[in-house]
Design an enzyme around this catalytic site. Structure first.
Site, PDB file in Angstrom:
ATOM      1  N   GLY A 110      42.824  48.100 -45.689  1.00  0.00           N
ATOM      2  CA  GLY A 110      42.153  49.400 -45.737  1.00  0.00           C
ATOM      3  C   GLY A 110      40.670  49.260 -46.041  1.00  0.00           C
ATOM      4  O   GLY A 110      39.827  49.777 -45.327  1.00  0.00           O
ATOM      5  N   HIS A 136      39.596  54.362 -54.733  1.00  0.00           N
ATOM      6  CA  HIS A 136      40.231  53.094 -55.126  1.00  0.00           C
ATOM      7  C   HIS A 136      39.201  51.960 -55.160  1.00  0.00           C
ATOM      8  O   HIS A 136      39.092  51.247 -56.159  1.00  0.00           O
ATOM      9  CB  HIS A 136      41.352  52.774 -54.130  1.00  0.00           C
ATOM     10  N   GLU A 137      38.442  51.815 -54.102  1.00  0.00           N
ATOM     11  CA  GLU A 137      37.473  50.702 -54.051  1.00  0.00           C
ATOM     12  C   GLU A 137      36.384  50.915 -55.091  1.00  0.00           C
ATOM     13  O   GLU A 137      35.949  49.966 -55.740  1.00  0.00           O
ATOM     14  CB  GLU A 137      36.861  50.569 -52.657  1.00  0.00           C
ATOM     15  N   GLU A 188      36.538  45.881 -52.079  1.00  0.00           N
ATOM     16  CA  GLU A 188      35.674  46.316 -53.182  1.00  0.00           C
ATOM     17  C   GLU A 188      34.512  45.377 -53.501  1.00  0.00           C
ATOM     18  O   GLU A 188      34.062  45.342 -54.663  1.00  0.00           O
ATOM     19  CB  GLU A 188      36.538  46.493 -54.440  1.00  0.00           C
ATOM     20  N   HIS A 216      37.568  49.914 -58.513  1.00  0.00           N
ATOM     21  CA  HIS A 216      37.624  48.457 -58.697  1.00  0.00           C
ATOM     22  C   HIS A 216      36.359  47.914 -59.370  1.00  0.00           C
ATOM     23  O   HIS A 216      36.373  46.811 -59.912  1.00  0.00           O
ATOM     24  CB  HIS A 216      37.780  47.749 -57.350  1.00  0.00           C
TER      25      HIS A 216
HETATM   26  N1  TRP Z   1      41.284  44.311 -52.628  1.00  0.00           N
HETATM   27  C1  TRP Z   1      41.502  45.126 -51.470  1.00  0.00           C
HETATM   28  C2  TRP Z   1      41.987  46.452 -52.006  1.00  0.00           C
HETATM   29  O1  TRP Z   1      43.085  46.654 -52.408  1.00  0.00           O
HETATM   30  C3  TRP Z   1      42.534  44.556 -50.551  1.00  0.00           C
HETATM   31  C4  TRP Z   1      42.037  43.795 -49.376  1.00  0.00           C
HETATM   32  C5  TRP Z   1      41.094  44.183 -48.522  1.00  0.00           C
HETATM   33  C6  TRP Z   1      42.514  42.566 -48.897  1.00  0.00           C
HETATM   34  N2  TRP Z   1      40.972  43.246 -47.517  1.00  0.00           N
HETATM   35  C7  TRP Z   1      41.842  42.277 -47.731  1.00  0.00           C
HETATM   36  C8  TRP Z   1      43.470  41.693 -49.331  1.00  0.00           C
HETATM   37  C9  TRP Z   1      42.105  41.136 -46.972  1.00  0.00           C
HETATM   38  C10 TRP Z   1      43.751  40.541 -48.598  1.00  0.00           C
HETATM   39  C11 TRP Z   1      43.057  40.274 -47.442  1.00  0.00           C
HETATM   40  O2  TRP Z   1      41.253  47.345 -52.198  1.00  0.00           O
HETATM   41 ZN    ZN Z   2      42.626  47.350 -54.464  1.00  0.00          ZN
END
Ligand code: TRP
Ligand code: ZN
Length: 877
Positions: free
Chosen positions: A264, A300-301, A267, A304
């Protein structure tokens, strides 16, 4: 090729060398980007002199390496598939490397790659090692300085984390920008973007008066699709200050929309990178659900920045430390911004369907796994959503105020550090004085606990005896389970008064709504002074991520649906009632017996309609039947055809009985006012569209007319898409086909709308759909290289079209396996995710089991990425 090996949590060791500062220079080129890295390295005092320096690195072409300015000789280091070792290094030193990478050849979308001509990065979890040699682990935190050099004409915008500190022009039509990020961060939060982008800019003043510039960077044609993300960001920033006391910590916060993205959004510090589907909205291109999803992901982001970035994870086993907590935070934010009960209903519906299935299948794992082969396979519903449910339980256990004290303590004690799940739970224990020792088992034990509840009312003594028995089924690698600490929020609803009765337990008055704590395998709770016979309302608000069984009769459920003071359980009682009726109909279908509609369900629906519930979004939920996937989750063995037939029968029966009510609801909730993604409008639209679904279930004249008119009115995407879906999923090709064609032509230029066009076609229940899927895979708007397209077409078919994916001839399985095999080479992360429906073979009849396993075997025979290897091995274990 040797088999990929698992990594164990118990093998964790602190890094021998840390990097305190990282200076990067990128000279961008599609086929040969040069990356220079200068790392300020020091040996950790706990490690003895002489430990070799180990750096991760994949698919890097090393051009130069020096320590403290001295080029290394070939015998002083060794480069392998996964990284390099420098045999002898001083206690503190500067390491200079130069590597070449090929962004255009990067179809895995991890590391540095190109999307629609623009350069971008994705480093979580282990993508930074595809950019430069580095200790690519979250417990190594450095300040970063990044210089990006690119062609000035084609790449006018050059971005990285932090603040821009220098820019200038270079010979050959090139230019550069240098970025400085003062906050030490792990490599997975690094980001770089370069391209021909336009920005929308706004501001936010933080609670201490800091002026922050907010930018959303998009391709020019999407400039009109950023308003909602910007407004959501501002709301999220204000909410985190008010709810958690957390303020933003840089002068600039940027979001970039990227067309090719595995997840999606991400962060990265000060430079969030978003899947364009998770940021772009416009009333004519995005549905209400998409608007709400964008709001949730933006939040959400942003959240983080504290829960993940300022305080990060010691190792990837702790992933839920940041994800579970941050999902909980975004859920609370969305609940505060929209209809709170509906948000909870939506989250729990999804959770009980998809996470329960994961927890019951071969890839089940604890919220903190103890081993993995490929961490990319662990961005799961269990880590994210079950992790969030655990944090929610914690918050309910210690109470809101202690939870806030605990989170304040966590953020201040561990600011700038990489920590563990115990560190978080310890703060909650310390702030509240609660013993959370047993509670910690939630993190290490996989599987969905089941509670069997029984109750007995003793009229003579005015007592209600409630017995709760818990058990957690075995999961792969965990045969024996221990009792969990499960908070059960409950009420006793008096059958005479229809009201919550006062609860007295062990002589203590608990009010009318209380939490009891189940800690043993079996526990008895004796409520005294119970003045009338009650129906218990258990696990209110889904107070724990468990399956709660109670032998409710249908009258009990109809009673709770009418009287429960807990909105969630009121809704759930209706779902349970519908499920009982569906059970009978599924059995009737299997036995070839005529289906008879349970009049009690009709009467319950009639009562809901008559109750004049004023939250229209709640009413819409109460009128919505459990999904086919959720019904399947309740069945001992899944019969997709019987489920589809039974649910269709219930819908049609309800429409026949309540047609006038649905007509009235439809007409009352139509509106011409300009579209806004605000709660009241969204609620009215959802109610209107639920009514339309019923009317279209029998495809009578009124339904068809409304659907056609709603499509033609072209007022907003929510209404247009819903009408088109109902037409396409119906039997009137003469009406549906021209509408579908017109829509496809109108939106051929907009990939995110074309995704919806793909999805609504391939989820059609009619038997010809597999040919349609194949046909659409050759459509010019489709590409296997783009994850959104794959999800919209193949993913939607395999996950949202049970009757056709599970065709008895296995052709649905074959199509999925063929796609997985191709994607295994192109994009292993997406390939591994796509296998999910095949891993659930044990839930189906023997013939289908054999067909599904045969496809898994066919995948296994390929030369596999570690990602696909791990999933297939588990599925066939
Ligand atoms: N940290 C990201 C989220 O949850 C998740 C994420 C984004 C991710 N791109 C990714 C995890 C690629 C693994 C690979 O907001
Ligand atoms: Zn996340």
């Amino acid at each position: 090729m040797s088999e990929p090996q698992p990594i164990y949590l118990s093998d964790y060791r602190p890094p021998a060398y840390r990097v305190t500062r990282t200076e990067l220079t990128f000279d961008l080129d599609p086929a040969a980007t040069r990356v220079k890295a200068r790392l300020h390295v020091e040996r950790h005092p706990e490690h003895e002199a002489g430990v070799p320096l180990e750096l991760d690195g994949e698919q890097l072409n090393l051009k130069a390496i020096a320590i403290d300015g001295q080029a290394l000789g070939e015998d002083e280091y060794a480069v392998g598939e996964a990284g390099m070792v420098v045999h002898r290094v001083p206690q503190a030193f500067l390491l200079d490397t130069e590597v070449e990478v090929a962004p255009d050849a990067n179809t895995a979308l991890s590391g540095l790659y190109r999307s629609s001509g623009m350069y971008c990065t994705q480093c979580e979890a282990e993508g930074f090692r595809r950019i430069t040699f580095y200790p690519d682990r979250p417990d190594v935190m450095a300040t970063f300085s990044t210089t990006v050099i690119g062609d000035a004409a084609t790449l006018p915008v050059l971005l990285s984390n932090g603040n821009p500190v220098e820019r200038g022009t270079l010979p050959g039509g090139r230019h550069f920008v240098t970025w400085e990020d003062p906050h030490p961060k792990p490599s997975y939060l690094f980001a770089l973007v370069a391209g021909d982008l336009e920005k929308v800019e706004d501001r936010f003043t933080t609670m201490s008066g800091r002026e922050v510039t907010l930018q959303i960077w998009v391709e020019e044609e999407n400039l009109d699709k950023t308003d909602h993300a910007m407004a959501s960001l501002q709301r999220a920033m204000a909410w985190d200050e008010q709810a958690y006391g957390r303020e933003y910590d840089l002068d600039l916060f940027m979001i970039v929309a990227v067309n090719d993205f595995n997840m999606g959004a991400m962060e990265n510090k000060g430079l969030n990178i978003f899947n364009s589907a998770a940021v772009l909205t416009h009333p004519h291109t995005a549905t209400d659900a998409a608007f709400q999803r964008v709001e949730g992901i933006v939040a959400h982001e942003y959240f983080h920045n504290w829960s993940g970035n300022r305080v990060t994870c010691r190792d990837w086993f702790q992933l839920s430390l940041k994800e579970g907590f941050t999902v909980f935070r975004d859920q609370c934010f969305s609940a505060d911004t929209n209809s709170a009960p509906v948000k909870r209903i939506e989250d729990v519906s999804f959770f009980r369907t998809a996470q329960f299935a994961e927890d019951a299948g071969p890839t089940a794992h604890p919220v903190r796994p103890d081993h993995y082969i490929e961490i990319g396979n662990f961005y799961t519903l269990t880590i994210y959503e079950k992790g969030a449910e655990i944090v929610r339980m914690l918050s309910n256990l210690v109470g809101e105020e202690a939870f806030r004290r605990g989170s304040d303590l966590y953020f201040s004690r561990f600011d700038g550090q990489a920590v563990t799940i115990e560190d978080f739970v310890d703060c909650m224990a310390e702030a509240s004085g609660e013993d959370l020792g047993q509670f910690l088992r939630w993190y290490s034990q996989a599987g969905t606990p089941e509670i069997d509840a029984h109750g007995e009312y003793d009229y003579a003594n005015a007592e209600y005896r409630l017995v709760l028995r818990q058990r957690t089924p075995a999961t792969p690698g965990q045969a024996e389970k221990q009792a969990l600490h499960i908070p059960v929020r409950l009420g006793l609803v008096g059958t005479k008064s229809g009201r919550d009765l006062p609860l007295t337990l062990d002589g203590e008055a608990l009010g009318t709504d209380a939490v009891i704590h189940l800690r043993e395998d079996e526990q008895e709770f004796l409520f005294t002074e119970v003045s009338e016979a009650p129906v218990p309302s258990l696990a209110r608000g889904f107070s724990a991520p468990v399956k709660l069984n109670f032998p409710y009769g249908r009258e009990d459920l109809a009673f709770l649906q009418a009287h429960d003071s807990d909105g969630f359980n009121r809704w759930d009682a209706g779902q349970r009632l519908a499920l009982l009726a569906l059970d009978d109909l599924i059995a009737a279908h299997r036995n070839g017996v005529e289906k008879v509609m349970d009049p009690r369900v009709v009467e319950a629906f009639r009562a809901v309609l008559a109750a004049r519930i004023d939250d229209k979004a709640v009413l819409a939920q109460m009128l919505t039947l459990p999904s086919e996937a959720y019904i399947a989750e309740q069945q001992p063995l899944v019969d997709v055809d019987a489920i589809h037939a039974a649910r269709t029968f219930v819908k049609q029966s309800l429409t026949m009985a309540l047609r006038d009510d649905f007509l009235r609801l439809y007409e009352e909730n139509r509106s011409e006012v300009p579209y806004a993604p605000e709660p009241e409008q969204i609620a009215a639209r959802s109610l209107k569209n639920v009514a339309l679904s019923y009317l279209m279930a029998i495809e009578d004249e009124a339904g068809l007319e409304f659907a056609q008119a709603q499509f033609a009115a072209d007022h907003n995407m929510t209404d247009v898409r819903h009408a088109l879906t109902l037409l396409v999923h119906g039997s009137r090709g003469d009406i549906a086909d021209p509408a579908l064609k017109a829509f496809g032509e109108k939106w051929a230029h907009d990939p995110l709308v074309m995704d919806q066009w793909f999805s609504l076609q391939v989820t059609r229940p009619q038997a010809d759909v597999l040919d349609r899927v194949k046909f659409l895979m050759a459509h010019p708007a489709f590409s296997l290289k783009n994850p959104n397209r794959v999800r919209a077409l193949i993913g939607a078919f395999a996950n949202q079209n049970p009757v056709n994916f599970h065709r008895a001839d296995g052709a649905g399985y074959r199509l999925l396996a063929d796609t997985v095999i191709e994607l295994n080479r192109l994009n292993p992360e997406i390939a591994a995710r796509l296998i999910t429906p095949l891993t659930r073979w044990a839930r189906f009849d023997e013939a289908r089991q054999e067909l599904m396993k045969a496809e898994l075997e066919r995948i296994r025979a390929e030369e596999l990425s570690p990602n696909v290897y791990e999933v297939v091995e588990k599925a066939l274990a």
